[in-house]
Design a protein around this motif. Structure first.
Motif, PDB file in Angstrom:
ATOM      1  N   VAL B 650       0.864  -1.185  -0.006  1.00 13.36           N
ATOM      2  CA  VAL B 650       0.138   0.104   0.147  1.00 13.36           C
ATOM      3  C   VAL B 650       0.950   1.132   0.170  1.00 13.36           C
ATOM      4  O   VAL B 650       1.823   1.377   0.499  1.00 13.36           O
ATOM      5  CB  VAL B 650      -1.038  -0.118   1.116  1.00 13.36           C
ATOM      6  N   GLY B 651       0.349   1.975  -0.819  1.00  4.62           N
ATOM      7  CA  GLY B 651       1.016   3.349  -0.606  1.00  4.62           C
ATOM      8  C   GLY B 651       0.330   4.624  -0.579  1.00  4.62           C
ATOM      9  O   GLY B 651      -1.042   4.330  -0.784  1.00  4.62           O
ATOM     10  N   ILE B 652       0.681   5.811  -0.415  1.00  2.00           N
ATOM     11  CA  ILE B 652      -0.306   7.018  -0.074  1.00  2.00           C
ATOM     12  C   ILE B 652       0.480   8.099  -0.566  1.00  2.00           C
ATOM     13  O   ILE B 652       1.636   8.273  -0.670  1.00  2.00           O
ATOM     14  CB  ILE B 652      -0.622   7.282   1.368  1.00  2.00           C
ATOM     15  N   CYS B 653      -0.540   8.937  -1.426  1.00  2.00           N
ATOM     16  CA  CYS B 653      -0.079   9.969  -2.449  1.00  2.00           C
ATOM     17  C   CYS B 653      -0.909  11.437  -2.005  1.00  2.00           C
ATOM     18  O   CYS B 653      -2.168  11.128  -2.103  1.00  2.00           O
ATOM     19  CB  CYS B 653      -0.282   9.654  -3.819  1.00  2.00           C
ATOM     20  N   ASP B 654      -0.320  12.550  -1.880  1.00  4.62           N
ATOM     21  CA  ASP B 654      -0.954  13.500  -1.700  1.00  4.62           C
ATOM     22  C   ASP B 654      -1.612  14.259  -3.121  1.00  4.62           C
ATOM     23  O   ASP B 654      -0.668  14.651  -3.863  1.00  4.62           O
ATOM     24  CB  ASP B 654      -0.155  14.634  -1.164  1.00  4.62           C
ATOM     25  N   VAL B 655      -2.770  14.277  -3.266  1.00  5.37           N
ATOM     26  CA  VAL B 655      -3.433  14.699  -4.409  1.00  5.37           C
ATOM     27  C   VAL B 655      -4.439  16.052  -4.263  1.00  5.37           C
ATOM     28  O   VAL B 655      -5.134  16.194  -5.181  1.00  5.37           O
ATOM     29  CB  VAL B 655      -3.902  13.452  -5.271  1.00  5.37           C
ATOM     30  N   SER B 656      -3.784  16.801  -3.178  1.00  4.90           N
ATOM     31  CA  SER B 656      -4.763  17.813  -2.995  1.00  4.90           C
ATOM     32  C   SER B 656      -4.761  18.749  -3.923  1.00  4.90           C
ATOM     33  O   SER B 656      -5.607  19.721  -4.089  1.00  4.90           O
ATOM     34  CB  SER B 656      -4.264  18.499  -1.412  1.00  4.90           C
ATOM     35  N   THR B 657      -3.900  18.807  -4.832  1.00  5.57           N
ATOM     36  CA  THR B 657      -3.735  19.804  -5.879  1.00  5.57           C
ATOM     37  C   THR B 657      -4.743  19.579  -6.892  1.00  5.57           C
ATOM     38  O   THR B 657      -4.928  20.648  -7.683  1.00  5.57           O
ATOM     39  CB  THR B 657      -2.217  19.649  -6.492  1.00  5.57           C
ATOM     40  N   LEU B 658      -5.284  18.548  -7.252  1.00  9.46           N
ATOM     41  CA  LEU B 658      -6.303  18.516  -8.051  1.00  9.46           C
ATOM     42  C   LEU B 658      -7.477  19.209  -8.044  1.00  9.46           C
ATOM     43  O   LEU B 658      -7.945  19.971  -6.893  1.00  9.46           O
ATOM     44  CB  LEU B 658      -6.951  16.937  -7.909  1.00  9.46           C
ATOM     45  N   GLY B 659      -7.906  19.703  -9.003  1.00 10.08           N
ATOM     46  CA  GLY B 659      -9.006  21.015  -8.957  1.00 10.08           C
ATOM     47  C   GLY B 659     -10.464  20.346  -8.481  1.00 10.08           C
ATOM     48  O   GLY B 659     -10.502  19.103  -8.936  1.00 10.08           O
TER      49      GLY B 659
END
Lengths: 416, 990, 89
Positions: B650-659
């Motif tokens: 399992v991995g985790i990625c910050d995708v807060s930048t998506l509109g």
């Protein structure tokens, strides 16, 4: 009279009394084989090539003001052929090759300086896009070099590589790109055209077109009617005005682009450099002024001036790239009117009216195109067929969808 | 060092003799006083040679006492503060000032390039257009190199400017430009009427000409009268006086640009203070009271140090108590010559003669020897004037040579109307006043004083009052006219225009800074460069740093003579902003270095930083690129590790930048249905769907998933890069195209933190965090999208969507809970060795899955090109549908998305490479497509790529060369399916 | 140049972006490619009075119709593009 160091010395000894007029000051004749509207770079080049390469008998250029007073006289003089798309690159490379012989061709020093142009990139994605473009250039026979940070430092040591908001990763360089003396290009073509028999008529404003049965007959002007078998229009900034006289509209919007020159300085920047994290380009004229510009103001305009927010934004980009600019001073700003086409690429084509040809849509890239634009427009007018490097630059591309959209912004002219 | 100022009078003037300032020029120490300019201090010390000219390197002195100075340009200060081309006439003296002359080598006194003068018969206007053409290869390396080195004036600093700059905005009813007699009265009239007034004063103190001239107003010396006025202004709260502030440009809608020279009069700005401040002044009305510039007369040697404008010589005498020379000849064609002789004599300068070009004018002053009907035909001397050659006007032979070291020239006045022309209005020549004036006042800009052609102080005061009252009146303020004061001043006016004295010997300059002579202008005209703009450009007349403030009018006159046309016909070239040069620093303000643009940081940014992540710019966002660990040899090692961890556990990625766009209302589905190419009316509550939108021209605009959270509530995601554009697009579509749709939308990109949790163990990990929802495949299947509870009741949104191709979720929580949610997941995932992954790993996994991203969505691709053509609904309308059907957009052989796999697994293709068949010529005609993205695939153990190739997938199995000539790489690749990993999507649905 | 936004008042131009000609209406999709060719690409591009779309992106995010002279930059009127349809969201 041939211009050379020898004629210059001979004239110097005689007090410069015998120089011939660089072009004649004349009134129009009643009828011409070809009339070109627009005594700017493209119009003059077209007339020059019509007269010298296509043996067209009687050619006139009509200029509503003083020749060379349009965008040829108010641009930032950058010459390059660093395009991505197959619709553009062969044309601009053809133009660059013409530039390389232009001083000799015209016997007029246009001061074409192949000092190189560098497009900086600031991210992997931008580099990849530039790499795609660079390879496209190479495949079309142009030149391109990928610079790393050291390479940028070597060619443009004044660029701030480290402290910037968007650090520079490298640049795509076209060594054969550079600058030229813009006025000299207009004057050189005008002199050449005049010597080849072209009538250049200044202060002659076209007020209407005479069209009968869908065929051009000539133009109404403040100096009266002038007949024309064929009429070529090369009036950057005013294309829509003329097309309206022929009852059709163009895929064009007129926008103002500001340009700037700094006070004269000892050599500071040896190449042309463009910023990749904002719209900005800069070079240094041989006289010492830094010549720079950036984005359009962004609204439709026929006024040759812009507003302060754009001025400030252009300078912000400049200082972001070259912090040492801060202490230097802007001497003069001005605006030019750009025929922004809807895909950012030019149009050299016939029109719905027989014998009426348009050369338009150069956006802010018309200066570098001057020789090829003249060449291809002359070819089109003389042969009623597009030149092989200009087959993509036709009006019907907007209908068929064969767009030449270098920036990928679609039909929004103020973003190209 | 400050003791001897041999040309300073012991008394008089407005300098403060109590404040002595030491300064250096060309390494030599001198002294001056507070209130001096660098020019007045140099003159006080007898320094008259201050620079070398542009082309011929002729010695040059100080010509004027104002911002129009063409000659006395120096490099001011040292190090990072070095400022080339600074006009000594406006540089306020301060203690410790350092300046040096420019454009000379090895020294100002002995400049080797002054040999250029010998070649002047060749170096005429435009000579370079006629030569330097042979051999062609010599242009850049030889000729241009020499030209560039010789050209230019000062040198840019080698170090960074340590000073900072600011910007400010001001609003007023009436902006008054200039604080001379007219400006002061305009400000007073408007101020007394109650208007909010800003008076912008180029200099440090109010008064303009009243400071430099021998004028009394209301029985008081001008400067005292000004001081009295200043006190009244002080008491008027509605009047703001801005000293050291130059209005440099007029823009649309009453906007004026100004630069305030906050700290240019001190050694270094005080701590936290700006060097300069850019003002944007929004005014309802304005009064231009910028005064007039005296013009010289073109005669041989008119550039020699010691030739000075008469008004400047008076100013140096009256304001600075400085004698600009010892023995003067005053030359002119107006009554100004008499007041000049008077003032100079009062200051102790011997007036050798007045040369008045006019004949028949009455004797004004018997005190001085006066040649009426005579002209100065030549200034003799080299580095300084030593005599004036005088001859009868119209004669060819000289009468005599009058020894002198100062020739004061009064040729009339040029109104400073530049600001009034900035919006495109043209000035017109006024035959009576012999100058260019504005024929109309436009756009709320009134023109007062000598800028409007009023020469006497009395007239200037009156005109200022009148225009100030008119401006205030236009803003609705009733102005009572201030009383007029009695003015006493020396003689002026009665100009009989004289622009040039012809001479066979010597050079007569029209534009001193650019070394343009009268002969250059005549040559340009004779060669046919006969419009004012052609002459300007051919000779460079008026193109120097003064924009021809002193030279243009004489240039027009010389042209008119050569053409045999009146000056009015010839016209004058256009003045452009800025009025005087403006530093880049002022125009930039605080937007320097890292402040060029704001940073956008995600709510979890600190966490990434703490883990040593490197960051990548996407738009203004900083996104974690990878998280290095000891043992990684490079970024690729880290990225591989992160991919492996994700794909195996399992991995985790910050995708807060998506509109993220929140869309609500009864017509929300209809709006989506019209925006996206696929259908949206049947999306169930609690479900997400991938959507693709086109521009109106039929090309792809953006993609992303949109989820239906409740009956009338949707949340759309966009790519990071296009978030802003998509939002504006939606606003346009609704507000302009379909205002009848009942729908609301708002960008919530910043309001929600979002993280992707991906990998076979992602469900287990998330189940440990989500409090209220069963995440089993049955209960929460692929493309489920629901509100969930976590962190003890925080409402989040969970979407079962996957960019990586793994079993994956995206969790959105309110931004303030982003960090807490992230940490909770990290804690819950610890048992499974959860790994944060950055943009590199994300990119690898999306290439492995053949998902298009930025390089594929380049604004030129169609849905079909991306392999998504079948998504286009045939049963509904949507933006772009019609134009997407154009012939060129549906051609079979368009470049379409494919996978590319190196035949030799060791080789790496580059993104940006072009695809060419093997064994063909490397030309554009053989170009088959390009590689858009590449990645090292840990799953396949080799580099892979996706790209576009003509005919696309039909060519599967074909081998081509991915050629990246810039880096010398040619890699043989095979065309394959773009989905390299789990082509059936079994992992997604697991 | 400043624009008088009907919602926000007189604001500086940098808060706005210009999209261009507001006189052309989006054709009915049944109009086909030719109608859309004119809508998407062809502009009257007048020198003088021009009705154009401006977006107050740095303010209330309204799309506005601004009547402006392209030769002088003078603005004669500003209205919300969806005037008459609710509050303009």
């Amino acid at each position: 009279m041939n211009y050379s160091i020898f004629s210059l010395v001979r004239q110097a000894l005689k007090g410069h009394k015998d120089w011939p007029k660089v072009w004649r000051r004349i009134l129009p004749e009643p009828k011409y084989d070809v009339v070109i509207i627009g005594g700017g770079g493209h119009g003059l080049a077209t007339a020059y090539y019509l007269a010298t390469k296509h043996n067209v008998g009687r050619v006139a250029v009509l200029e509503k003001s003083w020749l060379g007073g349009g965008n040829i006289g108010r641009n930032t003089t950058i010459v390059r052929s660093n395009y991505l798309l197959a619709g553009n690159e062969p044309f601009y490379e053809f133009s660059l090759k013409l530039w390389e012989g232009l001083t000799q061709e015209l016997n007029y020093n246009v001061m074409f300086s192949q000092r190189g142009i560098i497009n900086l990139f600031h991210s992997d994605a931008q580099r990849d896009a530039f790499v795609r473009r660079g390879n496209s250039m190479l495949l079309h026979g142009a030149d391109a070099v990928l610079l790393d940070r050291d390479g940028v430092k070597r060619h443009a040591p004044m660029v701030d590589l480290d402290n910037a908001r968007f650090p520079v990763m490298g640049g795509l360089m076209q060594p054969r790109g550079g600058t030229a003396r813009h006025d000299a290009v207009a004057w050189g073509y005008a002199r050449g055209a005049d010597m080849a028999g072209v009538d250049i008529i200044q202060n002659c404003e076209v007020t209407g077109l005479r069209i009968t049965n869908g065929t051009i007959q000539g133009v109404e002007t403040n100096l009266g009617f002038i007949g024309a078998e064929k009429l070529g229009v090369a009036v950057a900034g005013n294309s829509s005005d003329i097309s309206r006289m022929a009852q059709f509209d163009l895929p064009i919007e007129s926008h103002v682009l500001q340009a700037f020159v700094s006070e004269g300085l000892k050599p500071f920047i040896d190449t042309v450099v463009t910023f990749g994290a904002g719209h900005f380009y800069i070079s240094q004229s041989d006289k010492g002024g830094l010549v720079l510009g950036g984005d359009l103001d962004g609204y439709n305009s026929y006024a040759r001036r812009g507003n302060l927010p754009t001025v400030e934004h252009v300078m912000e980009c400049g200082v972001a790239m070259i912090p040492r600019l801060k202490r230097l001073r802007v001497l003069r700003s001005w605006g030019g009117i750009m025929d922004m086409s809807m895909d950012g690429s030019p149009i050299i084509d016939m029109t719905p009216v027989n014998g009426l040809y348009f050369n338009t849509g150069w956006c802010y890239g018309g200066f570098k195109a001057t020789p090829a634009s003249g060449w291809c427009f002359a070819h089109l007018i003389a042969n009623d067929a597009s030149h092989e490097v200009a087959t993509g630059l036709r009006l019907d591309r907007f209908r068929t969808g064969r767009m030449i959209d270098e920036s990928g912004h679609g039909a929004q002219p103020n973003l190209h | 060092m400050t003791e001897s100022q041999p040309f300073r009078n012991a008394a008089g003037g407005l300098v403060d003799r109590e404040q002595k300032f030491g300064f250096r020029f060309d390494g030599k120490s001198y002294g001056g006083f507070a209130g001096d300019t660098l020019a007045s201090a140099l003159l006080a010390n007898g320094v008259r040679l201050v620079g070398r000219s542009f082309k011929y390197h002729r010695p040059r002195g100080i010509l004027t006492a104002g911002s129009e100075e063409p000659n006395a340009l120096v490099e001011l200060r040292v190090g990072g503060r070095r400022e080339p081309n600074s006009r000594a006439t406006v540089v306020e003296l301060f203690h410790g000032l350092e300046a040096s002359s420019q454009n000379r080598w090895p020294s100002l006194d002995y400049d080797l390039l002054s040999v250029n003068s010998l070649f002047s018969p060749i170096f005429v206007a435009g000579f370079y257009y006629k030569t330097f053409k042979w051999p062609p290869s010599f242009w850049e390396p030889v000729y241009e190199r020499i030209i560039r080195r010789a050209a230019g004036l000062g040198r840019a600093a080698l170090e960074h400017d340590p000073d900072h700059y600011e910007k400010a905005h001001a609003h007023c009813d009436v902006l008054v430009i200039g604080a001379g007699p007219a400006g002061l009265m305009a400000g007073l009239a408007a101020g007394r009427a109650g208007a909010r007034v800003i008076i912008a004063n180029e200099g440090p103190t109010l008064g303009g000409a009243l400071l430099g001239e021998n004028i009394s107003v209301d029985g008081k010396p001008g400067s005292e009268w000004v001081a009295q006025l200043a006190a009244e202004f002080e008491a008027l709260d509605n009047v703001q006086i801005m000293p050291r502030t130059t209005i440099f440009g007029r823009y649309d809608g009453g906007v004026y640009g100004a630069v305030e020279h906050v700290s240019d009069h001190v050694v270094v700005p005080s701590p936290h203070n700006a060097r300069q401040r850019l003002w944007r002044i929004y005014s309802k009305q304005a009064v231009l009271a910028g005064g007039a510039t005296e013009r010289g007369i073109v005669f041989a040697g008119n550039d020699r140090p010691g030739v000075m404008h008469a008004q400047a010589a008076r100013t140096y005498a009256n304001r600075y108590a400085v004698r600009a020379g010892e023995r003067a000849v005053v030359f002119g064609s107006t009554d100004d010559v008499y007041r000049t002789a008077h003032d100079l004599a009062e200051a102790g300068i011997e007036v050798a003669a007045i040369v008045d070009a006019r004949s028949g004018t009455p004797e004004r002053n018997a005190r001085f020897e006066t040649f009426r009907g005579y002209v100065v035909s030549r200034a003799l001397g080299g580095r300084a004037v030593r005599a004036a050659e005088v001859r009868k006007s119209g004669d060819d032979y000289a009468l005599e040579q009058i020894p002198c070291d100062l020739i004061c020239v009064a040729g009339g006045w040029t109104p400073n109307i530049q600001i009034a022309t900035h919006l495109g209005q043209r000035p017109a020549y006024d035959e009576d006043k012999a100058c260019f004036l504005m024929p109309h006042e436009t756009g709320g800009l009134h023109i007062a004083g000598s800028a409007a052609g009023h020469w006497g102080t009395d007239a200037c005061l009156k005109s200022g009052t009148e225009k100030g009252a008119a401006a205030a009146g236009s803003c609705g303020f009733e102005a009572a006219t201030p009383g007029t004061d009695e003015v006493e001043e020396g003689p002026y006016g009665n100009l009989v225009p004289l622009y040039r004295v012809k001479s066979k010997l010597g050079k007569a300059f029209v534009d001193l800074q650019n070394d343009v002579t009268d002969k250059d202008v005549a040559l340009a005209v004779s060669e046919g460069y006969d419009s004012a703009e052609h002459t300007k450009r051919y000779t460079t007349l008026g193109m120097a740093t003064d924009q021809g403030k002193t030279g243009n009018i004489n240039g027009a006159a010389v042209m008119a003579e050569a053409l045999g046309e009146p000056i009015a016909e010839v016209g004058i070239t256009t003045a452009r902003p800025p009025y005087t040069p403006v530093s880049f620093g002022a125009l930039v303000g605080h937007s320097v270095g890292k402040h060029f643009s704001p940073y956008r940081l995600t709510p979890m940014h600190e966490w990434h930083e703490d883990r040593g992540a490197t960051f990548i710019e996407t738009g203004l966002w900083l996104r974690a690129q990878f998280y290095p660990k000891s043992g990684d040899s490079d970024w690729l090692d880290a990225a591989k590790r992160e991919v492996k961890a994700t794909r195996s556990s399992v991995g985790i990625c910050d995708v807060s930048t998506l509109g993220k766009i929140d869309i609500q209302g009864p017509d929300a589905a209809e709006l989506l249905n019209r925006l996206y190419i696929n259908g949206w009316l049947k999306l169930a509550v609690g479900k997400a769907r991938y959507g693709l939108m086109l521009r109106e021209d039929g090309f792809v605009m953006d993609d992303g998933t949109t989820s239906r959270l409740s009956e009338n509530h949707y949340v759309m995601t966009t790519t990071t890069a296009n978030a802003g554009g998509v939002m504006s697009h939606i606003e346009f579509c609704h507000q302009v195209l379909w205002p009848q749709l009942d729908v609301q939308y708002v960008s919530v990109t910043e309001q929600w933190a979002q993280m992707a949790v991906a990998g076979p163990r992602s469900r287990e990990v998330l189940q440990g965090v989500i409090e209220d929802t069963d995440l089993s495949n049955e209960a929460f299947p692929f493309m489920a999208a629901r509100e969930v509870s976590l962190l003890g009741g925080v409402r989040g949104r969970l979407f079962r969507i996957s960019f990586s191709g793994e079993l994956a979720y995206e969790l959105a929580v309110p931004a303030d809970y982003g960090m807490a949610a992230w940490q909770a997941i990290m804690t819950a995932g610890a048992a499974h060795n959860i790994a944060p992954y950055g943009l590199e790993a994300l990119s690898i996994m999306r290439v492995e899955k053949g998902h298009p991203a930025g390089p594929e969505l380049d604004g030129r691709t169609t849905a079909g090109d991306l392999g998504l053509g079948r998504m286009m609904s045939q049963r509904k309308e949507f933006i772009g549908r019609v134009m997407a059907g154009r012939p060129a957009l549906v051609e079979e052989d368009r470049p379409r998305l494919v996978g590319l796999k190196p035949v030799n697994a060791e080789e790496r293709p580059y993104a940006g490479a072009h695809l060419l068949p093997e064994d063909v010529e490397h030309t554009a005609s053989n170009d088959q497509g390009w590689v858009s993205s590449t990645a090292f695939s840990p799953s396949l153990g080799q580099w892979i790529g996706i790209g576009f190739i003509k005919d696309g997938q039909k060519r599967a199995g074909e081998q081509l060369i991915a050629a990246e000539f810039l880096r010398g790489s040619q890699v043989k690749v095979e065309v394959v399916d773009p989905v390299f990993v789990d082509p059936k999507g079994e992992k997604l649905h697991a | 140049m400043r624009i008088h936004c009907p919602h926000c008042g007189l604001r500086s131009i940098e808060e706005f972006t210009c999209l261009g000609d507001a006189t052309i209406a989006r054709p009915d999709p049944s109009g086909g490619e030719e109608a859309f060719y004119h809508y998407v690409y062809v502009r009257e591009n007048p020198k003088g009075r021009h009705r154009e779309y401006w977006h107050h992106g740095g303010g209330c995010r309204s799309w506005l119709i601004v009547e402006r002279d392209t030769a002088t930059h003078e603005i004669s009127s500003v209205e919300a593009a969806d005037a008459g349809h609710g509050d303009g969201s």
